[in-house]
Structures are given as C-alpha cells and as structure tokens.
Design a protein around this motif. Structure first.
Motif, PDB file in Angstrom:
ATOM      1  N   PRO A 105     -27.104 -14.566 -21.253  1.00 53.08           N
ATOM      2  CA  PRO A 105     -26.758 -13.991 -22.572  1.00 53.08           C
ATOM      3  C   PRO A 105     -26.710 -12.588 -22.689  1.00 53.08           C
ATOM      4  O   PRO A 105     -27.259 -11.929 -22.056  1.00 53.08           O
ATOM      5  N   ILE A 106     -25.657 -12.045 -23.677  1.00 54.95           N
ATOM      6  CA  ILE A 106     -25.975 -10.549 -24.086  1.00 54.95           C
ATOM      7  C   ILE A 106     -26.825 -10.489 -25.249  1.00 54.95           C
ATOM      8  O   ILE A 106     -26.648 -11.339 -26.213  1.00 54.95           O
ATOM      9  N   LYS A 130     -26.532  -8.385 -20.388  1.00 54.07           N
ATOM     10  CA  LYS A 130     -26.343  -6.865 -21.076  1.00 54.07           C
ATOM     11  C   LYS A 130     -27.354  -6.930 -22.225  1.00 54.07           C
ATOM     12  O   LYS A 130     -27.493  -7.807 -23.043  1.00 54.07           O
ATOM     13  N   ILE A 131     -27.755  -5.699 -22.631  1.00 50.18           N
ATOM     14  CA  ILE A 131     -28.191  -5.539 -23.959  1.00 50.18           C
ATOM     15  C   ILE A 131     -27.447  -4.497 -24.690  1.00 50.18           C
ATOM     16  O   ILE A 131     -26.953  -3.476 -24.279  1.00 50.18           O
ATOM     17  N   ILE A 132     -27.428  -4.600 -26.097  1.00 53.01           N
ATOM     18  CA  ILE A 132     -26.985  -3.426 -26.989  1.00 53.01           C
ATOM     19  C   ILE A 132     -27.991  -3.450 -27.887  1.00 53.01           C
ATOM     20  O   ILE A 132     -28.406  -4.181 -28.671  1.00 53.01           O
ATOM     21  N   GLU A 224     -32.781  -4.644 -15.407  1.00 55.80           N
ATOM     22  CA  GLU A 224     -31.734  -4.422 -14.398  1.00 55.80           C
ATOM     23  C   GLU A 224     -30.496  -4.549 -15.075  1.00 55.80           C
ATOM     24  O   GLU A 224     -29.559  -3.935 -14.388  1.00 55.80           O
ATOM     25  N   CYS A 225     -30.100  -5.186 -16.273  1.00 56.35           N
ATOM     26  CA  CYS A 225     -28.839  -5.223 -16.699  1.00 56.35           C
ATOM     27  C   CYS A 225     -28.417  -3.838 -17.067  1.00 56.35           C
ATOM     28  O   CYS A 225     -29.338  -2.856 -17.861  1.00 56.35           O
ATOM     29  N   LYS A 281     -16.074  -5.705 -23.042  1.00 58.91           N
ATOM     30  CA  LYS A 281     -14.880  -5.982 -21.974  1.00 58.91           C
ATOM     31  C   LYS A 281     -15.266  -5.605 -20.606  1.00 58.91           C
ATOM     32  O   LYS A 281     -14.762  -6.269 -19.515  1.00 58.91           O
ATOM     33  N   VAL A 282     -16.233  -4.716 -20.574  1.00 56.24           N
ATOM     34  CA  VAL A 282     -16.561  -4.528 -19.102  1.00 56.24           C
ATOM     35  C   VAL A 282     -17.391  -5.533 -18.460  1.00 56.24           C
ATOM     36  O   VAL A 282     -18.454  -6.116 -18.853  1.00 56.24           O
ATOM     37  N   LYS A 283     -16.831  -6.048 -17.230  1.00 61.29           N
ATOM     38  CA  LYS A 283     -17.345  -6.916 -16.665  1.00 61.29           C
ATOM     39  C   LYS A 283     -18.616  -6.595 -15.713  1.00 61.29           C
ATOM     40  O   LYS A 283     -18.612  -5.446 -15.298  1.00 61.29           O
TER      41      LYS A 283
END
Length: 283
Positions: A105-106, A130-132, A224-225, A281-283
């Motif tokens: 998951p993000i 990913k993380i935000i 790492e992400c 959007k970025v893969k």
C-alpha cells in the motif's frame, strides 16, 4: 464412534477459535474502507485528529484506489487503549496490512501520522510502495535544538497528571487557543476542535509526550520506497534544518506549500491535491 466425537469436538473448537480470535482482532485504530482499484492507500491522521480529516482527499481518489482511513485509538472519540504508545501503533498498522493481505500500500500520514508512516516504512521496508508525509518531521523537538537527544527512559507521568488535572473547560480553552495556530481556514476550526475535545485525555497526554520524544532521523535510513514530504509554507524559512532532518531518507522529494498552516489539506487545497495527483501517477 468416540474417536469421531473427539475429532468433531476438536474441529468445532478450532472453528470457534478462528471465529472468536481471528475475526475480532483489535488494532490500535478504527478503520473505514471505501473505494475501488488495484492499489490501496492507507490514510493516517495526525495527533488527536479523526480519519475524517482525509474525507475530501478520499473523495478525490476513491474511484481509482481502495482507501483505508484510520482513527487512532483514544483520538476523536475512538475507543482508547489501556497503555498506548507510538511503537505499538506502528506494529499495529503493519499487522493490519499483513493480516488483510494489502499488497504494497501507499501510506499517507499527517503530522504524527506522518511519523507513523515513516516508522512503518523503516521497520518494514518491503511492505510499503510509497509514503506521503503531510507536514511531519522525523524529530519535531530538534527543530528548535538540533543537538537534543531523545530520552531512553521517557517518563510521561507528569504530562499525564497535568493533563488529567485540567477541567473540561480548561482543556477546551487550551485547544481553542491552539487550533488557529495550526489551521488558517476558520470554517474548519470547530470541526478540528471537536476532534481534540472528544479525545481521551490520558491518550492525548501520553501520545503527546511519547511522540515528542520519538527520533526517527537515523531510523529512516532503512526506508526503501519513494517518499514525498509536503510541508507548510512557513517551514521554507527553516529549509536547511528540515533538509538536515531528512538527510538519511534516500529517495525523497521535499515540497513547501504556498500558503497556510499545519493542516495543508485545508489551507492550500489546490497545491496539496496537485502534489498528490502528480506523485501518485508516478509508477
């Protein structure tokens, strides 16, 4: 026949055990699931906030993503735990991901929720895609004193006693004064204030003290992400200090909002949604 009965009894007990213990496992948060898609996003709110803080964000993305919105135990009316702490909350989020087989998951976290996202990605680097982080730092306390160290034995009893000793009116007034310093959009003041007021007082004090002492600056080396860090507009004045805090994060994009305060999702919506949309959007 007796062997049959014994086998049947064992199977029945096993079935009941799965039902009782597997289905009712408690995590350190309440969760709401919406949306559809192949990719999942887990939204983690900040200190004393409800998962409702993400409502508008989820509306934007739930047609493309499965969205899990958390409200941490003891915050905004959610049932409190007996002894809450930051580390247990990190482990609970990771267990939820594993138990529900949520594939890479993000994580999107605001403030302390951003700290939780960083910590989950540090402890379980292969679990997250990913993380935000929305206006969160690896060690908030060091922003004013970069040389300060976290305490190995952090005693939160005085903070808890002080907070528990307040009357409801005193606590309300304290929070009412603090909200305008965190949120420019006055139409949201009462909503955010209500989340604080509905929070369990002991959890509020314990987690404030625990997170204030949490230093993730070294820990984030393990991530790492890719990571997107969205920061309130004022922090551009402290850019060198913030870059220093995040220097161990390998694949990081630091962005500063154009206006507003801590609740960027309310105070600079256009910029905030543009950042999220482009990044997702970025893969």
């Amino acid at each position: 026949m007796n062997n049959y009965k014994i086998t049947f009894t064992i199977l029945l007990f096993t079935s009941l055990s799965v039902n009782l213990f597997g289905q009712t496992k408690k995590y350190s948060f309440e969760v709401q699931k919406t949306g559809k898609g192949e990719q999942s996003i887990i939204f983690i709110p900040g200190f004393a906030s409800s998962g409702e803080v993400w409502n508008e964000t989820i509306t934007k993305f739930e047609n493309e993503y499965i969205c899990y919105s958390l409200t941490m135990s003891g915050f905004a009316g959610a049932e409190p735990q007996i002894n809450p702490n930051f580390k247990n909350w990190v482990n609970s989020i990771s267990e939820f991901i594993k138990d529900n087989k949520i594939n890479k998951p993000i994580l999107i976290g605001h403030s302390m929720g951003g700290g939780l996202a960083l910590s989950v990605a540090s402890d379980y680097p292969n679990l997250i895609s990913k993380i935000i982080v929305v206006d969160g730092l690896p060690f908030l306390q060091s922003l004013s004193n970069p040389s300060i160290k976290s305490k190995e034995e952090n005693d939160c009893s005085s903070t808890v006693n002080q907070m528990m000793g307040m009357t409801n009116e005193q606590f309300y007034q304290m929070q009412k004064i603090s909200i305008p310093r965190l949120l420019e959009d006055s139409t949201m003041h009462e909503k955010v204030l209500s989340w604080s007021v509905k929070s369990d007082r002991k959890t509020f004090a314990q987690m404030y003290c625990d997170f204030w002492n949490t230093d993730l600056r070294e820990k984030i080396k393990s991530i790492e992400c890719p990571s997107l860090i969205l920061l309130e507009s004022y922090f551009v004045n402290l850019k060198p200090s913030i870059e220093e805090q995040y220097k161990n994060l390998k694949n990081v994009d630091l962005q500063f909002a154009n206006k507003g305060l801590h609740f960027i999702m309310f105070d600079d919506k256009e910029w905030y949604f543009r950042q999220l949309t482009n990044y997702l959007k970025v893969k």
